[in-house]
Design a protein around this motif. Structure first.
Motif, PDB file in Angstrom:
ATOM      1  N   THR A  25       2.542  13.229   7.796  1.00  0.00           N
ATOM      2  CA  THR A  25       1.807  13.900   6.713  1.00  0.00           C
ATOM      3  C   THR A  25       1.596  12.948   5.548  1.00  0.00           C
ATOM      4  N   PHE A  26       2.615  12.161   5.262  1.00  0.00           N
ATOM      5  CA  PHE A  26       2.492  11.208   4.155  1.00  0.00           C
ATOM      6  C   PHE A  26       1.327  10.239   4.391  1.00  0.00           C
ATOM      7  N   PHE A  27       1.265   9.664   5.591  1.00  0.00           N
ATOM      8  CA  PHE A  27       0.188   8.699   5.861  1.00  0.00           C
ATOM      9  C   PHE A  27      -1.180   9.375   5.871  1.00  0.00           C
ATOM     10  N   GLU A  28      -1.219  10.639   6.285  1.00  0.00           N
ATOM     11  CA  GLU A  28      -2.486  11.392   6.216  1.00  0.00           C
ATOM     12  C   GLU A  28      -2.969  11.498   4.770  1.00  0.00           C
ATOM     13  N   ILE A  29      -2.033  11.835   3.879  1.00  0.00           N
ATOM     14  CA  ILE A  29      -2.391  11.975   2.457  1.00  0.00           C
ATOM     15  C   ILE A  29      -2.909  10.639   1.922  1.00  0.00           C
ATOM     16  N   VAL A  30      -2.208   9.559   2.284  1.00  0.00           N
ATOM     17  CA  VAL A  30      -2.592   8.228   1.815  1.00  0.00           C
ATOM     18  C   VAL A  30      -3.999   7.883   2.298  1.00  0.00           C
ATOM     19  N   GLU A  31      -4.275   8.181   3.562  1.00  0.00           N
ATOM     20  CA  GLU A  31      -5.587   7.840   4.116  1.00  0.00           C
ATOM     21  C   GLU A  31      -6.701   8.714   3.542  1.00  0.00           C
ATOM     22  N   GLN A  32      -6.455  10.015   3.515  1.00  0.00           N
ATOM     23  CA  GLN A  32      -7.498  10.928   3.030  1.00  0.00           C
ATOM     24  C   GLN A  32      -7.899  10.645   1.588  1.00  0.00           C
ATOM     25  N   ALA A  34      -7.783   7.627   0.184  1.00  0.00           N
ATOM     26  CA  ALA A  34      -8.126   6.205   0.045  1.00  0.00           C
ATOM     27  C   ALA A  34      -7.248   5.516  -1.011  1.00  0.00           C
ATOM     28  N   VAL A  35      -5.942   5.699  -0.863  1.00  0.00           N
ATOM     29  CA  VAL A  35      -4.989   5.142  -1.834  1.00  0.00           C
ATOM     30  C   VAL A  35      -4.961   3.610  -1.751  1.00  0.00           C
ATOM     31  N   ASP A  36      -5.024   2.946  -2.913  1.00  0.00           N
ATOM     32  CA  ASP A  36      -4.986   1.473  -2.953  1.00  0.00           C
ATOM     33  C   ASP A  36      -3.580   0.934  -3.096  1.00  0.00           C
ATOM     34  N   LEU A  37      -2.746   1.686  -3.782  1.00  0.00           N
ATOM     35  CA  LEU A  37      -1.407   1.179  -4.095  1.00  0.00           C
ATOM     36  C   LEU A  37      -0.400   2.318  -3.995  1.00  0.00           C
ATOM     37  N   GLU A  48      14.623   2.577   4.625  1.00  0.00           N
ATOM     38  CA  GLU A  48      14.137   3.021   5.941  1.00  0.00           C
ATOM     39  C   GLU A  48      12.801   2.384   6.330  1.00  0.00           C
ATOM     40  N   GLY A  49      12.305   1.434   5.528  1.00  0.00           N
ATOM     41  CA  GLY A  49      11.132   0.669   5.952  1.00  0.00           C
ATOM     42  C   GLY A  49       9.781   1.261   5.585  1.00  0.00           C
ATOM     43  N   MET A  50       9.733   2.081   4.544  1.00  0.00           N
ATOM     44  CA  MET A  50       8.457   2.652   4.122  1.00  0.00           C
ATOM     45  C   MET A  50       7.465   1.566   3.700  1.00  0.00           C
ATOM     46  N   ALA A  51       7.947   0.549   2.969  1.00  0.00           N
ATOM     47  CA  ALA A  51       7.041  -0.519   2.524  1.00  0.00           C
ATOM     48  C   ALA A  51       6.481  -1.263   3.736  1.00  0.00           C
ATOM     49  N   ASP A  52       7.313  -1.544   4.715  1.00  0.00           N
ATOM     50  CA  ASP A  52       6.856  -2.255   5.921  1.00  0.00           C
ATOM     51  C   ASP A  52       5.739  -1.462   6.607  1.00  0.00           C
ATOM     52  N   ALA A  53       5.960  -0.141   6.715  1.00  0.00           N
ATOM     53  CA  ALA A  53       4.984   0.704   7.419  1.00  0.00           C
ATOM     54  C   ALA A  53       3.652   0.739   6.675  1.00  0.00           C
ATOM     55  N   LEU A  54       3.700   0.733   5.346  1.00  0.00           N
ATOM     56  CA  LEU A  54       2.457   0.758   4.570  1.00  0.00           C
ATOM     57  C   LEU A  54       1.730  -0.584   4.660  1.00  0.00           C
ATOM     58  N   VAL A  55       2.488  -1.666   4.560  1.00  0.00           N
ATOM     59  CA  VAL A  55       1.881  -3.001   4.648  1.00  0.00           C
ATOM     60  C   VAL A  55       1.172  -3.159   5.993  1.00  0.00           C
ATOM     61  N   LYS A  56       1.812  -2.645   7.046  1.00  0.00           N
ATOM     62  CA  LYS A  56       1.218  -2.702   8.378  1.00  0.00           C
ATOM     63  C   LYS A  56      -0.151  -2.000   8.411  1.00  0.00           C
ATOM     64  N   ARG A  57      -0.275  -0.952   7.593  1.00  0.00           N
ATOM     65  CA  ARG A  57      -1.552  -0.227   7.526  1.00  0.00           C
ATOM     66  C   ARG A  57      -2.511  -0.838   6.515  1.00  0.00           C
ATOM     67  N   ILE A  59      -1.994  -1.352   3.258  1.00  0.00           N
ATOM     68  CA  ILE A  59      -1.962  -0.752   1.918  1.00  0.00           C
ATOM     69  C   ILE A  59      -0.970  -1.509   1.037  1.00  0.00           C
ATOM     70  N   ALA A  60      -1.395  -1.812  -0.184  1.00  0.00           N
ATOM     71  CA  ALA A  60      -0.519  -2.541  -1.102  1.00  0.00           C
ATOM     72  C   ALA A  60       0.647  -1.651  -1.515  1.00  0.00           C
ATOM     73  N   VAL A  61       1.851  -2.235  -1.563  1.00  0.00           N
ATOM     74  CA  VAL A  61       3.050  -1.473  -1.900  1.00  0.00           C
ATOM     75  C   VAL A  61       3.830  -2.169  -3.004  1.00  0.00           C
ATOM     76  N   PHE A  62       4.215  -1.405  -4.000  1.00  0.00           N
ATOM     77  CA  PHE A  62       5.163  -1.907  -4.984  1.00  0.00           C
ATOM     78  C   PHE A  62       6.523  -1.357  -4.577  1.00  0.00           C
ATOM     79  N   GLY A  63       7.323  -2.219  -3.956  1.00  0.00           N
ATOM     80  CA  GLY A  63       8.625  -1.812  -3.415  1.00  0.00           C
ATOM     81  C   GLY A  63       8.941  -2.766  -2.277  1.00  0.00           C
ATOM     82  N   PRO A  64      10.210  -3.153  -2.141  1.00  0.00           N
ATOM     83  CA  PRO A  64      10.578  -4.169  -1.144  1.00  0.00           C
ATOM     84  C   PRO A  64      10.561  -3.660   0.303  1.00  0.00           C
TER      85      PRO A  64
END
Ligand code: AMP
Ligand code: GLY
Length: 395
Positions: A25-32, A34-37, A48-57, A59-64
């Protein structure tokens, strides 16, 4: 927009209260949208690797990344890293075997600090007052697994004395912007008595930390961390929070790292910044932080947390909160929601720490007066607050 957000954010922005851990659901919200950051706030998703998962998609992430977030997520990793790069920190040993840990603790003349390796929602550290209390902590964490796998290993370290301060730096992997130094008040009650909490109030800047000491903190703790993490192939992008003990001799020692803003340290430091905060988060995410993007206002801020009945142990929720609108219209006062929820046209408490009230002024005393005047305008059944935030710096 915010996920999940709270009643305060919801007044201005859209909130999406999804179930924790529901990544689809989170990634759906991000995509729908068009979140930049994405700015990942808390440590759980970071570890738990949220930043890794976003970078893979893309999307820019502020967070390690998960690897870099181990500075917070694993005390064993953090202490070993600090030792390797020469950051001043309390001497320590790591144990997985309860028998070996007990044998070691029994050899100590002074009771040590026992820390579970992994995340424990702020409850995994025991500053023991006696050797027997330290032994009980070893049993609880390693033997009975009170914190599950977060307690598969422990750090046993020497207890340090002095004053604790919090330093937060926004990092882009190579460079950093250091925020004003803050001091938290962790105990529930005035005079640093009562239970340990997530933090009952804070102020910034801290007079104890002179420009000279701040430079030493930067040179001996923050810079070696950024360089060391980069050299190990896990550049740190996000907020590096260093919890430090300043000894009576004035030397800074690293107690802990967090991979996120401090709460309530963020509430008292961010209002002192001038510049485009979102742009800076975006620049950090992309490794493009530049000097001068943010400046620090020459003012003082002091924040008081209003907490629910029973916090931190048996939190009661659902109490009606009065007076927030009046406080919102005050000049040089900022109101930050945490555990609030809209219920019809009322706002009710929804978790332990409910709101933080921050006063800002040209002196710490005036900032404090402003904050407490505003606190006195707010009420809910069972409200708890400390009346001595900033007292040490003012006395
Ligand atoms: P930590 O999560 O490692 O920061 O520990 C939580 C709190 O325990 C710190 O904010 C300190 O108040 C206290 N603490 C941790 N390590 C030590 C230490 N070596 N000596 C004294 N107090 C400590
Ligand atoms: N106030 C300390 C923390 O956010 O962990």
């Amino acid at each position: 927009m915010a996920v999940p957000g709270n009643a305060g954010i919801g007044r201005k922005w859209s909130c999406h209260p999804i179930r924790y851990g529901d990544r689809d659901t989170f990634f759906e919200i991000v995509e729908q949208n068009a979140v930049d950051l994405v700015v990942v706030g808390p440590e759980g998703p970071l570890v738990e690797g949220m930043a890794d998962a976003l970078v893979k998609r893309g999307i820019a992430v502020f967070g390690p990344t998960a690897k870099a977030a181990r500075l917070e997520g694993s005390k064993v990793f953090m202490k070993t890293f600090a030792q390797e790069v020469g950051i001043p920190t309390a001497p320590f040993k790591v144990f997985k075997s309860p028998t070996a840990a007990r044998a070691y603790v029994r050899t100590l003349d002074v009771p040590p600090v026992i820390k579970a390796d992994g995340l424990c929602a702020g409850k995994g550290v025991v500053v023991a007052e006696s050797v027997s209390e330290a032994l009980s902590a070893v049993d609880a964490i390693l033997e009975r697994r009170a914190f599950g796998e977060s307690g598969a290993a422990i750090v046993v370290e020497e207890r340090l004395h002095g004053q604790e301060v919090s330093v937060q730096a926004m990092c882009d992997g190579e460079r950093m912007f250091v925020l004003p130094v803050a001091q938290d008040h962790k105990r529930l009650k005035d005079g640093d008595l009562g239970a340990n909490t997530g933090g009952m109030g804070a102020y910034a800047p801290v007079p104890l930390v002179t420009p000279e000491l701040e430079k030493r903190i930067r040179d001996r703790i923050l810079e070696p961390t950024l360089t060391g993490m980069r050299d190990r192939g896990m550049p740190f992008r996000g907020v590096l929070f260093a919890g430090l003990m300043i000894t009576p001799e004035g030397d800074p020692f690293l107690l802990e790292f967090n991979a996120r803003f401090g709460d309530p340290e963020a509430q008292v430091t961010l209002p002192l910044l001038q510049g485009d905060f979102g742009q800076v988060c975006y620049a950090c995410a992309r490794g493009e932080l530049e000097e001068g993007m943010l400046t620090i206002e020459n003012r003082h801020s002091l924040g008081v947390v209003l907490a629910s009945h029973g916090y931190p142990k048996n939190v009661r929720t659902g109490d009606s909160i009065r007076g927030l609108d009046e406080v919102e219209s005050l000049e040089d006062v900022k109101l930050f929601h945490a555990g609030t929820r809209a219920l019809g046209d009322r706002l009710v408490t929804s978790s332990g720490r409910v709101v933080t009230i921050v006063g800002m002024a040209d002196s710490l005393q005036n900032a404090r007066d402003r904050a407490y005047q505003a606190c006195d305008m707010i009420s809910f059944d069972g409200m708890q607050l400390r009346r001595d935030i900033g007292g040490r710096a003012l006395s």
